[in-house]
Design a protein around this motif. Structure first.
Motif, short mmCIF file in Angstrom:
data_model
loop_
_atom_site.label_atom_id
_atom_site.label_comp_id
_atom_site.label_asym_id
_atom_site.label_seq_id
_atom_site.Cartn_x
_atom_site.Cartn_y
_atom_site.Cartn_z
N THR A 322 -22.10 -31.82 7.93
CA THR A 322 -22.46 -32.45 6.90
C THR A 322 -23.11 -31.51 5.79
OG1 THR A 322 -22.57 -34.75 7.73
CG2 THR A 322 -23.88 -34.45 5.55
N TRP A 323 -24.19 -30.64 6.57
CA TRP A 323 -25.02 -29.84 5.53
C TRP A 323 -24.53 -28.32 5.76
CZ3 TRP A 323 -27.09 -34.35 6.83
CH2 TRP A 323 -27.72 -35.30 5.78
N GLY A 324 -23.50 -28.00 6.31
CA GLY A 324 -22.90 -26.69 6.65
C GLY A 324 -23.92 -25.69 7.26
N LEU A 325 -24.88 -26.31 8.27
CA LEU A 325 -25.78 -25.55 9.16
C LEU A 325 -24.90 -25.02 10.20
CD1 LEU A 325 -28.48 -28.21 9.33
CD2 LEU A 325 -28.31 -26.68 7.55
N LEU A 379 -26.87 -41.31 4.16
CA LEU A 379 -26.91 -39.92 3.93
C LEU A 379 -25.52 -39.09 3.82
CD1 LEU A 379 -29.60 -39.20 6.84
CD2 LEU A 379 -29.86 -39.21 4.46
N ASN A 380 -25.53 -38.11 3.02
CA ASN A 380 -24.22 -37.19 3.02
C ASN A 380 -24.83 -35.87 2.45
OD1 ASN A 380 -24.43 -37.43 -0.09
ND2 ASN A 380 -23.74 -39.32 0.05
N SER A 381 -23.85 -34.94 1.76
CA SER A 381 -24.31 -33.60 1.64
C SER A 381 -25.08 -33.66 0.38
CB SER A 381 -23.24 -32.80 1.59
OG SER A 381 -22.10 -33.32 0.43
N SER A 382 -24.93 -34.73 -0.59
CA SER A 382 -25.72 -34.72 -1.80
C SER A 382 -27.19 -34.94 -1.48
CB SER A 382 -24.90 -35.67 -2.85
OG SER A 382 -25.36 -37.03 -2.26
N TRP A 383 -27.69 -35.43 -0.53
CA TRP A 383 -28.82 -35.68 -0.02
C TRP A 383 -29.79 -34.48 0.29
CZ3 TRP A 383 -31.52 -40.78 0.83
CH2 TRP A 383 -30.73 -41.77 0.59
N PRO A 384 -30.76 -34.17 -0.07
CA PRO A 384 -31.47 -32.90 0.27
C PRO A 384 -32.15 -32.90 1.75
CG PRO A 384 -32.73 -33.89 -1.55
CD PRO A 384 -31.55 -35.09 -1.22
N LEU A 385 -31.75 -31.99 2.52
CA LEU A 385 -31.86 -31.95 3.97
C LEU A 385 -33.12 -32.28 4.20
CD1 LEU A 385 -30.67 -30.95 6.53
CD2 LEU A 385 -31.35 -28.61 6.22
N VAL A 386 -34.06 -31.98 3.66
CA VAL A 386 -35.60 -32.39 3.93
C VAL A 386 -35.59 -33.75 3.97
CG1 VAL A 386 -36.36 -32.43 1.78
CG2 VAL A 386 -38.14 -31.92 3.72
N ILE A 387 -35.19 -34.57 3.21
CA ILE A 387 -35.11 -35.99 3.07
C ILE A 387 -34.31 -36.67 4.41
CG2 ILE A 387 -34.34 -38.27 1.68
CD1 ILE A 387 -36.72 -36.58 0.38
N ALA A 388 -33.21 -35.90 4.53
CA ALA A 388 -32.48 -36.45 5.68
C ALA A 388 -33.11 -36.10 7.13
CB ALA A 388 -31.10 -35.49 5.83
N ILE A 389 -33.75 -35.21 7.19
CA ILE A 389 -34.64 -34.79 8.46
C ILE A 389 -35.98 -36.01 8.46
CG2 ILE A 389 -36.39 -33.34 9.37
CD1 ILE A 389 -34.75 -31.05 8.25
N ALA A 390 -36.16 -36.38 7.18
CA ALA A 390 -37.54 -37.18 7.27
C ALA A 390 -36.95 -38.66 7.65
CB ALA A 390 -38.06 -37.22 5.74
N ILE A 391 -35.79 -38.97 7.35
CA ILE A 391 -35.24 -40.37 7.53
C ILE A 391 -34.83 -40.56 8.96
CG2 ILE A 391 -33.14 -41.69 6.99
CD1 ILE A 391 -33.17 -41.00 4.40
N THR A 392 -34.27 -39.41 9.60
CA THR A 392 -34.19 -39.20 11.03
C THR A 392 -35.30 -39.38 11.86
OG1 THR A 392 -32.35 -37.73 10.55
CG2 THR A 392 -33.07 -37.79 13.12
N ILE A 393 -36.37 -38.73 11.52
CA ILE A 393 -37.59 -38.93 12.31
C ILE A 393 -38.03 -40.48 11.84
CG2 ILE A 393 -40.08 -38.19 12.05
CD1 ILE A 393 -39.06 -35.29 11.48
N PHE A 394 -37.95 -41.08 10.75
CA PHE A 394 -38.45 -42.38 10.15
C PHE A 394 -37.67 -43.18 11.48
CE2 PHE A 394 -37.33 -46.54 8.35
CZ PHE A 394 -38.63 -46.84 8.08
#
Length: 500
Positions: A322-325, A379-394
């Motif tokens: 999704t984020w090309g990591l 979540l998709n690639s348009s979301w900031p990665l930091v927000i995606a990580i925060a939602i995952t931890i939440f």
């Protein structure tokens, strides 16, 4: 019980807690010792393929479901000290066979047998319940499970390094797996002598019969049968997957289906054999418990632990694509889902202790899981990665907390059959993982997150209707019924007769 209490190692119950979570940690370390070494196995063994590794991953969970049921019965009969020690020693054998196996059959069969080690979780749940009071059980169970479950993450982080630096060579992975098996066997022997089943001989209360769970009404017996069928029936999904992968013929699959059906019939017969005489005689009012609460907690563990096992297996690739990591970064971010376990699961149990209403805490956590996975589905690639990580931890915070809250309730439902209730709920966690992972093969990650969210909301609804606040859930001692006292008197008479 305060968080700082875990440092009071001179306290007998705290010492028992640490001895037990370490045992659980080691068993999960061994259970998940293959995945981090899979690439080393492929390089070392030229006849192994990636499909073989996928097959081993399936067999690695195949017997966990029936093993948790069987171990749950053994717990109520023999006590957790014996069961945990014997499980660790015996399971070291298939682990060693897998480490040094040189044929496909040896690797496949040993991994299948080793999958039974996943039942270790319910053993420690029962042991912890014997040592701690009802008012403290939530945090104690959460701490045990959260820190013990970290064994799987520890295996992923340490085994490749051990294989490469400590041993090296083509067979480094073999010696790394063998080392974990030997440590487990040694700790199993130590555990046998280092701990007792509770602070005194009266702590462990045996059921009248351990062949099947006792119930209180005819309606509850029907519910028990209906909730038992999926536990073994779920293995049919694994058989179907293995057949589709080409590792099992149609005839072999048919034989497996017939065996599964026979086991289901046998379990139903055992339920009838144990409960019909009890129900005909009548269950005293003070010995009754609502099986609906057990069913509700089966659903919560299906929806929370099942989701955890499923999500952990697909999350690294989700972040990578999704984020090309790169794989390392994606894996590190995805690991945050497991790392939360160390804090969130004990906190789930602690909140369950402190709130004064275990049912409300359970409902809150399950609703939070639903919201979390809905957000992950967006979540998709348009979301900031930091927000995606925060939602995952939440989301992980609610998933792990719900697991702690589940086992904060179980010991207070019916003390005498805590092992069987824990075994059934724990097995439903694996059923959830099998169902979710099977569905994942047909859907996109976004759809997958929405499916898991739907499962959490469905479990929330089941809990809203069926889950009852356990009586005496915050008392100093567990409720002892007239039947408990009768069984205790009968055991005492047997001991006297044996010594006279």
């Amino acid at each position: 019980m305060k968080v700082s209490s875990v440092f009071k190692v001179r306290s007998p119950e705290i010492r028992a807690l640490h001895l037990t979570w370490i045992a659980f940690f080691i068993t999960f370390y061994v259970w998940f010792n293959m995945a981090p070494l899979a690439s080393s196995m492929l390089k070392s063994v030229d006849w192994l393929t990636r499909d073989d590794i996928r097959l081993f991953a399936i067999t690695n969970v195949a017997l966990t479901i029936p093993a948790r049921i069987i171990v749950g019965m053994a717990l109520d009969r023999f006590g957790p000290r014996r069961v945990f020690a014997v499980l660790m020693v015996t399971m070291s054998v298939p682990a060693l066979v897998f480490a040094f196996g040189n044929t496909m059959t040896q690797l496949l069969v040993s991994r299948l047998v080793l999958s039974s080690i996943g039942a270790s979780f319910v053993v420690g749940i029962h042991m912890t319940a014997l040592w701690f009071k009802p008012k403290d059980i939530g945090f104690a169970e959460g701490f045990y499970a959260g820190w013990g479950n970290f064994g799987s993450a520890a295996a992923a982080m340490s085994l490749p390094t051990i294989a490469l630096t400590m041993y090296g060579g083509e067979d480094g992975w073999r010696w790394a797996i063998a080392q974990s098996a030997i440590v487990m066997a040694a700790y199993g022997v130590y555990y046998w002598f280092a701990i007792t089943d509770g602070p005194d001989a009266r702590a462990h209360r045996k059921p009248r019969k351990a062949a099947a769970m006792e119930v209180s009404t005819w309606g509850d017996m029907i519910k028990l049968i209906l909730w038992t069928i999926p536990l073994v029936g779920c293995l049919g999904i694994l058989v179907w997957r293995i057949e589709n992968m080409g590792y099992l013929s149609a005839t072999g699959a048919l034989i497996c289906y017939l065996v599964i059906a026979a086991i289901v019939v046998y379990q139903i017969v055992q339920i009838l054999r144990v409960n019909v005489p009890i129900l005909k005689k009548g269950v005293p009012e003070d010995d009754r418990y609502p099986f609906s609460s057990v069913a509700a907690l089966n659903s919560t563990y299906f929806a929370n632990f099942g989701a955890e096992l499923a999500v952990v297996s697909m999350l690294p690739m989700f972040f990578e694509e999704t984020w090309g990591l790169n794989a390392a970064t994606a894996g590190l971010i995805a690991a945050s889902f497991a790392f939360v376990n160390l804090v969130a699961r004990p906190m789930g149990g602690l909140v369950s202790d402190r709130m004064g209403n275990r049912r409300f805490v359970m409902l809150s956590y399950m609703f939070g899981i639903g919201i979390g996975f809905v957000l992950m589905g967006m979540l998709n690639s348009s979301w900031p990665l930091v927000i995606a990580i925060a939602i995952t931890i939440f989301t992980s915070f609610f998933v792990q907390g719900a697991e702690g809250a589940t086992f904060g309730i179980i010991p207070s439902i019916k003390r005498r059959i805590t092992g069987q209730i824990s075994g059934m709920a724990g097995a439903y966690g694996n059923v959830g993982a099998v169902v979710y992972l099977t569905l994942f093969t047909f859907v996109t990650p976004t759809q997958f997150f929405y499916i898991i969210a739907s499962g959490a909301f469905l479990s929330w609804l089941i809990c809203l209707v069926w889950l009852k606040e356990p009586e005496g859930a915050f008392d100093e001692e567990y409720h002892i019924s007239s039947v408990d006292r009768m069984i205790e008197e009968q055991e005492a008479l047997k001991v006297q007769a044996g010594t006279s």
